[in-house]
Design an enzyme around this catalytic site. Structure first.
Site, PDB file in Angstrom:
ATOM      1  N   LEU A  60      -6.907  -7.916  -2.362  1.00 42.87           N
ATOM      2  CA  LEU A  60      -7.927  -6.936  -2.942  1.00 42.87           C
ATOM      3  C   LEU A  60      -9.264  -7.085  -2.615  1.00 42.87           C
ATOM      4  O   LEU A  60     -10.423  -6.360  -2.464  1.00 42.87           O
ATOM      5  CB  LEU A  60      -7.702  -6.698  -4.294  1.00 42.87           C
ATOM      6  CG  LEU A  60      -6.461  -6.303  -4.771  1.00 42.87           C
ATOM      7  CD1 LEU A  60      -6.407  -6.112  -6.396  1.00 42.87           C
ATOM      8  CD2 LEU A  60      -6.035  -4.713  -4.067  1.00 42.87           C
ATOM      9  N   ASP A 301       1.655  -7.066   2.695  1.00 38.80           N
ATOM     10  CA  ASP A 301       0.670  -7.979   3.096  1.00 38.80           C
ATOM     11  C   ASP A 301      -0.552  -7.280   3.254  1.00 38.80           C
ATOM     12  O   ASP A 301      -1.124  -7.570   4.519  1.00 38.80           O
ATOM     13  CB  ASP A 301       1.188  -8.942   4.309  1.00 38.80           C
ATOM     14  CG  ASP A 301       0.327 -10.137   4.389  1.00 38.80           C
ATOM     15  OD1 ASP A 301      -0.946 -10.261   3.695  1.00 38.80           O
ATOM     16  OD2 ASP A 301       0.354 -10.656   5.649  1.00 38.80           O
TER      17      ASP A 301
END
Length: 426
Positions: A60, A301
């Site tokens: 993130l 991922d």
């Protein structure tokens, strides 16, 4: 507040059937039966109603790298892809490697529109040299432990970490790569690297690390989870270790199932990731390993980078591609539509299996009384993957322009609509 999703299709008790779901006060109130009305009624017109997907591997980028992604944009991207729960890696700045920083990170995560499970690192600052205080981070709410993005090359450090994590009955998630064997490579070793004149990364850099860590996992009893497995040899090692009783699980990414290094025909960093796209043999081994149960689940991922960074080319650009918004549609189109996988298996690999492997409660299933974490997918109409429609800041994907089925119509978290396709869906 109640919401009725009607005229959908779903797997209930192992059967694909017409379904109507009533959501009330954030939970699944009723599935089928004599449902008549609700405060809001949405006809999904035979779309797939699925448990909200679970992605245990995303980046993130906040704090420290918000030019690439933020918690708000990354979680919105997850919702766009039908994910309702995500596991956020700890390669941040500052690294959440002590209890105070970890608590600060979880406060930041409250800006997400989906549920965020936060990883803590295995070593301080993810440098691979000194283990963190695992017990403090566990009490602070760590989901699992991972230095993902960096390997732990010191065997003594890994052994100590495994011993302590095993005592806590938690999971160590490993970026398995011996950096001493990568030789600064940027794509898979082989003819393609030679043709493009770039340094290659050989399979043994991953496989040797997994072999070492499987031995340590057997000695310590830790739950050892291998991130983004990519080589035939690695999968064979994990298969044998499982058969001998080692507590090991692993994941594979959509891109390692869909692509191999033969796709890299130019100096295009949209194809640069770590581990790299391997050979066709390795890709087929990933598919086979998933189908025979050696590989437990699929994780994206999701790794956003800026356009400027990816323009630097294979030798200088950072590793990684975005995946949250394209994963389900790509896999549904390539494998389910082609008759290679049944739809219920794909849903399980992206929802039920992460729930089981990571011992998550109230996710990955459609069950009366559970939180209404639900995804709705359009299996009938073809759409083009368009970066301008991404909610992620990152547009770094080799799949831009591909036509797919299975795009997301709607995503609900705790009964609240957190993503809805702009076009009316009647």
């Amino acid at each position: 507040m109640s919401l009725l999703l009607k005229n959908g299709r779903s797997y209930i008790d192992g059967h694909y059937q017409k379904v109507t779901i009533l959501v009330e006060n954030g939970r699944v109130k009723q599935i089928n039966g004599a449902i008549t009305t609700a405060d809001q009624v949405i006809d999904v017109n035979q779309a797939l109603i699925s448990p909200g997907l679970v992605d245990v591997h995303v980046h993130l980028r906040e704090p420290g790298f918000t030019n690439k992604e933020t918690i708000k944009t990354g979680s919105a991207a997850a919702a766009h892809g039908g994910f309702t729960t995500i596991g956020a890696m700890a390669n941040l700045n500052p690294t959440p490697d002590n209890a105070q920083r970890f608590r600060e990170q979880t406060k930041l995560n409250q800006s997400a529109v989906v549920k965020v499970k936060q990883y803590a690192p295995v070593t301080k600052q993810r440098l691979g040299q000194e283990v963190v205080h695992f017990d403090e981070l566990e009490r602070a709410g760590a989901f699992a432990f991972s230095d993902d993005g960096s390997s732990i090359d010191n065997a003594a450090v890994m052994y100590a970490a495994m011993q302590q994590i095993a005592n806590l009955k938690m999971i160590l998630c490993d970026h398995a790569q011996d950096m001493n064997l990568t030789h600064n490579g940027v794509i898979n070793s082989g003819p393609r690297a030679e043709k493009l004149g770039v340094l290659g990364i050989n399979n043994v850099s991953e496989t040797a690390q997994i072999a070492r860590n499987l031995a340590l996992a057997k000695a310590t009893g830790v739950h050892y989870h291998v991130c983004h497995v990519s080589t035939k040899e690695s999968i064979e090692l994990i298969r044998v270790a499982k058969a001998s009783g080692v507590n090991v699980t692993c994941e594979v990414t959509p891109h390692h199932l869909l692509l191999d290094d033969t796709e890299i025909i130019a100096d295009n960093a949209q194809f640069k990731m770590n581990p790299p796209l391997r050979s066709t043999t390795d890709r087929l081994a990933c598919i086979a390993g998933l189908m025979d149960g050696t590989i437990d689940l699929i994780a994206t991922d999701h790794a956003p980078h800026t356009e400027q960074e990816k323009k630097l080319g294979l030798s200088a650009a950072p590793n990684g591609i975005v995946g949250s918004e394209t994963a389900f549609a790509l896999l549904y189109t390539r494998f389910v539509q082609a008759g290679i996988w049944p739809l219920n298996k794909l849903i399980d690999w992206m929802s039920g299996a992460p729930k089981r492997v990571f011992n998550l409660n109230n996710v990955g299933q459609l069950k009366i009384g559970d939180p209404a974490d639900i995804a709705v997918f359009d299996l009938k109409n073809t759409a083009e993957i368009n970066a301008q429609q991404f909610l992620s800041k990152g547009h770094n994907s080799p799949f831009i322009g591909q036509s797919v089925l299975g795009t997301t119509v709607m995503t609900l978290v705790d009964g609240r609509i957190v993503y809805q396709r702009e076009a009316d869906y009647d």
